[in-house]
Motif scaffolding. Structure first.
Motif, short mmCIF file in Angstrom:
data_model
loop_
_atom_site.label_atom_id
_atom_site.label_comp_id
_atom_site.label_asym_id
_atom_site.label_seq_id
_atom_site.Cartn_x
_atom_site.Cartn_y
_atom_site.Cartn_z
N THR A 40 0.82 -1.24 0.09
CA THR A 40 0.02 0.06 0.00
C THR A 40 0.82 1.41 -0.05
O THR A 40 1.59 1.52 0.81
N GLU A 41 0.81 2.01 -1.08
CA GLU A 41 1.55 3.25 -1.02
C GLU A 41 0.55 4.41 -0.57
O GLU A 41 -0.36 4.71 -1.19
N LYS A 417 7.62 4.98 13.18
CA LYS A 417 6.46 4.31 13.96
C LYS A 417 5.24 5.32 13.46
O LYS A 417 4.34 4.58 13.06
N LYS A 418 5.13 6.40 13.00
CA LYS A 418 4.27 7.34 12.34
C LYS A 418 3.77 6.51 11.21
O LYS A 418 2.42 6.19 10.91
N TYR A 419 4.71 6.20 10.45
CA TYR A 419 4.44 5.41 9.12
C TYR A 419 3.75 4.16 9.41
O TYR A 419 2.72 3.86 8.74
N ILE A 420 4.25 3.38 10.18
CA ILE A 420 3.52 1.96 10.70
C ILE A 420 2.32 2.09 11.07
O ILE A 420 1.36 1.36 10.73
N ASP A 421 1.95 3.20 12.17
CA ASP A 421 0.50 3.25 12.39
C ASP A 421 -0.30 3.66 11.20
O ASP A 421 -1.65 3.03 11.31
N VAL A 422 0.01 4.38 10.44
CA VAL A 422 -0.84 4.83 9.34
C VAL A 422 -0.93 3.92 8.29
O VAL A 422 -2.27 3.50 7.78
N HIS A 423 -0.02 3.20 8.00
CA HIS A 423 -0.02 2.02 7.19
C HIS A 423 -1.00 0.84 7.50
O HIS A 423 -1.78 0.32 6.97
N ASP A 425 -3.56 1.17 9.75
CA ASP A 425 -4.79 1.61 9.63
C ASP A 425 -5.45 1.70 8.11
O ASP A 425 -6.56 1.42 8.02
N SER A 426 -4.35 2.04 7.07
CA SER A 426 -5.03 2.07 5.78
C SER A 426 -4.84 0.65 4.95
O SER A 426 -5.58 0.51 4.01
N SER A 427 -4.11 -0.28 5.45
CA SER A 427 -3.83 -1.46 4.61
C SER A 427 -4.91 -2.54 4.88
O SER A 427 -5.21 -2.48 6.15
N VAL A 428 -5.23 -3.34 4.12
CA VAL A 428 -6.19 -4.34 4.24
C VAL A 428 -5.72 -5.34 5.22
O VAL A 428 -6.32 -5.67 5.92
N ILE A 429 -4.21 -5.60 4.79
CA ILE A 429 -3.77 -6.67 5.60
C ILE A 429 -2.30 -6.12 6.05
O ILE A 429 -1.13 -6.31 5.19
N GLY A 430 -2.38 -5.55 7.35
CA GLY A 430 -0.89 -5.06 7.57
C GLY A 430 -0.16 -6.21 8.64
O GLY A 430 -0.27 -7.30 8.42
N PHE A 431 0.45 -5.51 9.48
CA PHE A 431 1.15 -6.55 10.42
C PHE A 431 0.28 -7.10 11.27
O PHE A 431 -0.80 -6.69 11.68
N SER A 432 0.59 -8.47 11.77
CA SER A 432 -0.22 -9.09 12.70
C SER A 432 -0.39 -8.32 14.13
O SER A 432 0.44 -7.45 14.62
N ILE A 433 -1.31 -8.53 14.80
CA ILE A 433 -1.32 -7.89 16.43
C ILE A 433 -0.03 -8.09 17.25
O ILE A 433 0.37 -7.30 17.79
#
Length: 934
Positions: A40-41, A417-423, A425-433
Motif C-alpha cells: 500500500t502506497e 513509527k508514524k508511518y507504521i501506524d498509518v499503514h 490503519d490504511s492497509s487491508v492486511i498489515g502487520f499482525s497484532i
C-alpha cells in the motif's frame, strides 16, 4: 472425436483447446490478482511542521521550524550524487578484499587512493540492495526509503512517475535546487529539477551516449552555484555488461573511463573546497543502484546482483572518528600497500541518511535507519574545527557526537513509527497484532529512555550507547518485518485461482479419457490395453518433477534435474533397444545428445563469452565459422524436404524463403564477427547492423501471412494429410527458427540443430515398441512416453540456451537486434521469441512430427485415426504443462512469506504461467493449421 459441421475436426479441436486457454487465463488472472499485489502506497507527505509532534525536540539550531532545515541539524550544504548503473561491489573495493583477483578489479584506483588518505574524509561502503534488482525498483527504493514491489518490475522499460513521498520531492519542497543529467530520473520525477539533461537509455548496444552526455555537463556544473544537489547517472557499465559481460575489454575500458572522470570531479571539488569556497561543505557520493552477474544480468537476488557500492567523501577536514561501538569496518591493504577500510550500509538507509545530512524531512514511507558511518563521515565535523584530538576532552566530544546521533535516530524512529501506524490503519492486511505489539514495546522502551536522558546537557557514554541500541533495534525489527510482510496477499483470490487451475487439470483428464474411449470404440473391435509401462513411467516422472517445484533447491537446479530425468528415460530406451536389437544407433544418439545438453547446462557455454578468451587467432576464426555449419545442415534438410515432396507450391515457396533467411543469418554472423568482418568485401559494409535482422523479420511476417492465406484457400485432401501436415510443420518451424536463430546469436544454429535431431530421434524411437505398430494400446498409453520426452527436451533447451527462471536470465540484448531505439511492442515480441522460442514455440508447433512422421496410408479412415492421435498428443502435452504450472502456483502460495519469494519463487511463477498461456495459444493455432475436415 465427433466429426460434424463445416469445420469438422478442426472446429472440435479448436473449441476444446480455446476453452482450456480461457479457463487457464481466468485462473491465472484471479491468482495473480491475489498474489502479485503491491504494498500500500500512502498519499501522505512529511512536512517541516511535523517536528512539533516529535518527542525528540526541535533541532538545536532553530525554534520553531520555519525554514527548510527543520527536522535535523544540517551537516552539508551540497551533495554530488554520481550513479554508476550496475556497479558491482568488486568494481570499487580493492582486489585484496577478495579471494581471487579478476581482470575487472582495481580499475577505480582514485577511490582507493582517496579512501586510504588520512587527510581526507572518504570511505568505501558495501551497499546491499533489496531484490528485484532492476533500475526502477532500486531508484524507487533509494529515494523513498521503502522496499520495492515485485509487480512493478514490468515498468522498468516504461518507468512511471513516483507519486509516493520521496527524497527528491522533499528536496524540492524544502527549497533545494536539484540538477540531473543522464538516465531515467526525469521519467520518475518529471517536474522536480531546476535543470535536467536527460539522454535516451534503452539502446542497450549504445555504451557511450548517456555517459558522454553526463561528462559534457558534469564538470562545468561543478563550477556553478545555482544548485544544491547534483545527480549524474552513468549507464555504460550496465550496457557493457548486458552485451559483452563483465569479463570483457569493453567493461574494463568503461571502468577506466569512469576512473578518469572521477579524478576530474574530485579535482574540481577540491579546488573549491577552501574556506569560503563553493564546495567547502560538499559531500560526494559515487554509488551503484545494483550489481550484476558475470554475464551482465541483474534483476534477481544473488549476491552479485544485490551487492553494490557507495563511495562517500566529505570536502571538510577529516571528521571526528565514529565510536568503535558503531564502526563495522573491515580494513586491508590494497595493491599499493595503503590501508583501505570498507563499511556496510543497506540501500534502505540511503533516503533517511541523506535527509538527515541535509536537514530536510524524511520521506513519509521511509523505514530505513540513518547509517552511523555514512552520517558520521560528515556530521562528525560539527564544531570540531578547532578541536584538538589529543586533548583531555576526547570523551566529552565523543559523547557530544553520540548525543547528536541519538537525537537524529529519535526523529528517525518517530517518523517510522508514524508511518507504521498509518499503514496499519490504511492497509487491508498489515502487520499482525503480535508484531505490532512487539514493535510498540520496543518503541516505547526507546522513547521512555530518551525522555529521561535526551534532554540532559551531556549524557554518559553508556546511557547514550543504550539509547542508540534501542533505537537501532526498533528500526531493525521494522525493516525485518517489512521485508517479510509488507506485501499484501489475498488468500481468497489465490485459492479461487488455484482451484480453477486444478479444475482445468480435471477437465483435461476427462477429455483425454473421452478421446481414448472414442478411439477404441471407433477404430478397434478387439481388446486394447489402456495402461502401458511407458504411461506409468511418464506419470511418475511428471508427478515427481511437478512436486520438486515445492523446493527452492530444486528450482535453482531445475536445468540439471530436467536433463537428468530425460537422460534416465533415454538410458531406459537404450537398454530396451539393445535387448530388441532395433534402432540402437538412434537410442545411443539420443543419449549422447542429452549428455551434450547437460554438459552445456553445467558449464554455461551457451552464454557468449568475452572476445578475448583466446589469443590464437586461427581458433578465433574457427569459432566464428562453426555456427555456419549447422546452418548449412538445416538448409540442406529444408531443401531435401521440398525436393521430395508433392505439397502445395506455396508451402515450397515459404520453405525456400527460410533457406534464404539462413543464408542471411550466416552473413550476419560473419559480418558481426570481430575476427572476420574486416575480411568481407566493402560492398557488405552497408548491410551491417540492423539491415539483415530487419530483412529476416519482414520475411518471417510475409511467410506467416502466406501460411495464413494457404489455410483459407487450400483445398484440404484427407488422402495426403500426413505429407501435408509434415510440410506445414516444416514450414512453420523454419519460419520461426530463422528469427529465433538470429536472436540467439552464435549458439542459435547449434541449438536449432539439436532440437531438430532430438525431435527426429524421439519420433523414430516411439515406434520401437510393437504396440505402436499393431495398435494394441490406447492413445494415452501410446503417446504418454514420447510426449513426455518431447516436453522434457523442450525444457532442457530452455536452460541450455542460457536462460533460467529469473529476470536476470532474460537476454535483454536480443530485444535490440535489428533496432537501436526502444519501442515497447517490437522489443517485447523479440524478447518473448528469444526466451520461449526453443522451449515453447518450436516444440509446440512441431508436435505433429510425433504422429504424422510414420504414416503413409492414404485411406480416409487412417487420416481420421491420425487426427485423433494428434488431438490426444496435444492434450497430453498441454496437461503436462498445466500440471507443472499448477505445482508452481501451489509453491508460491505456500512460500509467499519465504525469504526468497521475490528473488526465486515469484519469477518462477511468472515464467511458468507465461509459458503455459503461450503454449495454450500455440496449441490453438496448431489446431487451426494441422486439423482438417474429414
Amino acid at each position: 472425436m465427433a466429426v460434424a459441421g463445416w469445420w469438422g475436426d478442426r472446429r472440435s479441436a479448436f473449441t476444446v483447446f480455446s476453452s482450456l486457454l480461457l479457463v487457464h487465463c481466468v485462473a491465472i488472472l484471479l491468482f495473480t490478482s491475489g498474489f502479485l499485489l503491491t504494498r500500500t502506497e500512502l498519499p501522505h507527505y512529511s512536512h517541516c511542521s511535523d517536528a512539533f509532534q516529535s518527542p525528540c525536540g526541535l533541532p538545536d539550531h532553530q525554534s520553531p521550524p520555519q525554514n527548510a532545515n527543520c527536522w535535523t541539524k544540517p551537516a552539508v550544504d551540497r551533495i554530488v550524487i554520481i550513479v554508476l548503473d550496475a556497479l558491482r561491489f568488486d568494481f570499487v573495493a580493492p582486489s585484496t578484499f577478495f579471494q581471487e583477483k579478476k581482470p575487472w578489479m582495481d580499475k577505480l584506483k582514485v577511490l582507493h587512493k582517496l579512501a586510504s588518505e588520512s587527510e581526507s574524509a572518504a570511505r568505501i561502503f558495501k551497499a546491499i540492495a533489496d531484490p528485484p534488482t532492476t533500475s526502477l525498483q532500486r531508484l524507487k527504493g533509494l529515494t523513498t526509503g521503502g522496499l520495492p514491489t515485485f509487480i512493478d518490475i514490468g515498468n522498468s522499460f516504461g518507468a512511471p512517475a513516483i507519486v509516493e513521498d520521496n527524497l527528491i520531492h522533499q528536496l524540492v519542497q524544502n527549497g533545494k535546487r536539484v540538477v540531473m543529467m543522464g538516465d531515467t530520473w526525469t521519467q520518475l520525477f518529471p517536474h522536480h529539477f531546476n535543470k535536467s539533461y536527460p539522454y535516451p537509455s534503452f539502446n542497450v548496444k549504445d555504451l557511450d551516449t548517456v555517459d558522454n552526455g553526463c561528462i559534457s555537463h558534469l564538470i562545468p556544473t561543478l563550477y556553478d552555484d545555482d544548485w544544491d544537489v547534483l545527480i549524474a547517472h552513468f549507464l555504460g557499465v550496465d550496457h557493457a555488461g548486458h552485451i559483452f559481460g563483465v569479463d570483457s575489454v569493453q567493461m574494463i575500458d568503461k571502468l577506466q573511463q569512469y576512473n578518469e572522470q572521477l579524478e576530474k570531479v574530485v579535482d574540481a571539488l577540491q579546488s573549491q573546497s577552501g574556506k569560503g569556497g563553493l564546495h567547502e561543505n560538499t559531500l560526494l557520493l559515487v554509488m551503484g543502484d545494483h550489481g550484476q552477474t558475470v554475464n551482465g544480468d541483474h534483476g534477481g537476488g544473488s549476491p552479485e546482483e544485490v551487492d553494490t557500492s557507495i563511495f562517500a567523501m566529505s570536502l571538510k577536514r577529516p571528521s571526528f572518528p565514529v565510536p568503535s561501538e558503531f564502526d563495522t569496518s573491515s580494513c586491508k591493504l590494497d595493491l599499493d600497500g595503503r590501508k583501505v577500510c570498507i563499511s556496510s550500509v543497506e540501500q534502505l538507509d540511503f533516503a533517511a541518511t541523506v535527509s538527515a545530512l541535509l536537514g530536510i524531512p524524511f520521506p513519509f514511507g521511509s523505514i530505513g535507519r540513518v547509517n552511523p558511518m555514512l552520517y558520521g563521515l560528515v556530521a562528525g565535523t560539527w564544531n570540531l574545527e578547532s578541536y584538538d584530538m589529543s586533548s583531555s576532552h576526547s570523551q566529552l566530544k565523543m559523547e557530544e557526537w553520540m548525543h547528536n546521533y541519538a537525537k537524529v535516530l529519535c526523529t528517525n524512529c518517530w517518523q517510522v513509527k508514524k508511518y507504521i501506524d498509518v499503514h496499519t490503519d490504511s492497509s487491508v492486511i498489515g502487520f499482525s497484532i503480535d508484531d505490532l505489539k512487539h514493535i510498540e514495546e520496543i518503541y516505547s522502551q526507546a522513547v521512555n529512555w530518551s525522555t529521561d536522558s535526551l534532554h540532559d546537557d551531556i549524557s554518559s557514554f553508556d546511557a547514550l550507547k543504550k539509547q542508540i541500541d534501542l533505537y537501532s533495534s526498533f528500526l531493525a525489527h521494522v525493516a525485518e518485518l517489512a521485508r517479510t510482510k509488507f506485501t499484501e496477499f489475498d488468500l481468497r483470490m489465490m485459492g479461487i485461482g488455484f482451484g480453477i487451475l486444478l479444475t482445468s487439470i480435471f477437465i483435461h483428464l476427462l477429455v483425454i479419457k473421452w478421446v481414448d474411449d472414442m478411439y477404441i470404440a471407433d477404430f478397434h473391435s478387439h481388446d486394447i490395453n489402456t495402461v502401458s509401462f511407458g504411461l506409468v513411467v511418464s506419470c511418475t516422472i511428471v508427478a515427481a518433477r511437478a512436486c520438486s517445484f515445492l523446493s527452492n533447491s530444486y528450482i535453482l537446479e531445475e536445468g540439471k534435474r530436467t536433463s537428468f530425468i530425460l537422460a534416465s528415460i533415454a538410458m531406459l530406451g537404450l537398454r530396451h533397444s539393445i535387448m530388441k536389437k532395433k534402432m540402437i544407433n538412434e537410442a545411443a544418439a539420443l543419449a549422447l545428445l542429452i549428455f551434450i545438453l547437460r554438459f552445456t547446462i553445467e558449464l554455461g557455454l551457451s552464454k557468449q563469452g568475452s572476445p578475448e578468451i583466446s589469443e590464437f587467432h586461427s581458433w578465433v576464426y574457427v569459432a566464428d565459422l562453426l555456427p555456419i555449419l549447422p546452418l548449412i545442415i538445416l538448409a540442406y534438410l529444408l531443401y531435401k524436404s521440398i525436393s521430395s515432396s508433392s505439397c502445395n507450391w506455396l508451402l515450397k515457396f515459404v520453405i525456400t524463403g527460410s533457406i534464404f533467411s539462413y543464408i542471411l543469418v550466416a552473413l550476419h554472423l560473419t559480418l558481426g564477427s570481430s575476427s572476420l568482418s574486416h575480411m568481407t568485401p566493402p560492398i557488405f559494409d552497408g548491410i551491417k547492423g540492423n539491415f539483415i535482422p530487419r530483412a529476416i523479420y519482414i520475411m518471417g511476417i510475409a511467410q506467416l501471412l502466406s501460411l495464413a492465406v494457404l489455410q483459407f484457400f487450400e483445398d484440404h485432401k484427407t488422402s495426403n494429410w500426413e505429407e501435408t501436415t509434415l510440410m506445414k510443420a516444416v514450414a512453420m518451424l523454419s519460419v520461426w527458427s530463422s528469427t529465433l536463430i538470429i536472436l540467439s546469436g552464435k549458439q542459435g544454429p547449434w541449438v536449432a540443430l539439436a532440437s531438430v535431431i532430438g525431435g527426429w530421434l524421439i519420433s523414430r524411437l516411439k515406434g520401437l515398441d510393437p504396440d505402436y505398430k499393431n495398435g494394441s494400446t490406447g492413445l494415452l498409453a501410446r503417446y504418454s512416453s514420447p510426449v513426455t520426452q518431447w516436453s522434457l527436451l523442450a525444457s532442457c533447451l530452455f536452460f541450455c540456451t542460457g536462460h533460467w527462471c529469473a529476470f536476470n536470465g532474460l537476454r535483454y540484448a536480443a530485444a535490440f537486434i535489428g533496432f537501436d531505439e526502444f519501442t515497447i511492442i517490437p522489443q517485447a515480441i523479440l524478447l518473448t521469441i528469444e526466451t520461449y522460442g526453443f522451449s515453447h514455440i518450436l516444440p509446440t508447433l512441431g508436435l505433429p512430427f510425433l504422429v504424422a512422421y510414420r504414416h503413409s496410408s492414404n485411406k480416409t479412415k487412417q487420416t481420421r485415426e491420425s487426427l485423433n492421435q494428434l488431438f490426444q498428443a496435444y492434450l497430453i502435452y498441454g496437461l503436462i504443462m498445466a500440471v507443472t504450472t499448477s505445482f508452481t502456483v501451489l509453491c508460491v502460495m505456500i512460500q509467499r512469506r519465504h525469504l526468497m519469494v521475490w528473488g526465486l519463487f515469484a519469477p518462477k511463477f511468472v515464467f511458468d504461467v507465461v509459458g503455459l498461456l503461450l503454449t495454450d495459444v500455440l496449441i490453438c493455432v496448431s489446431s487451426l493449421i494441422y486439423f482438417v475436415r474429414t
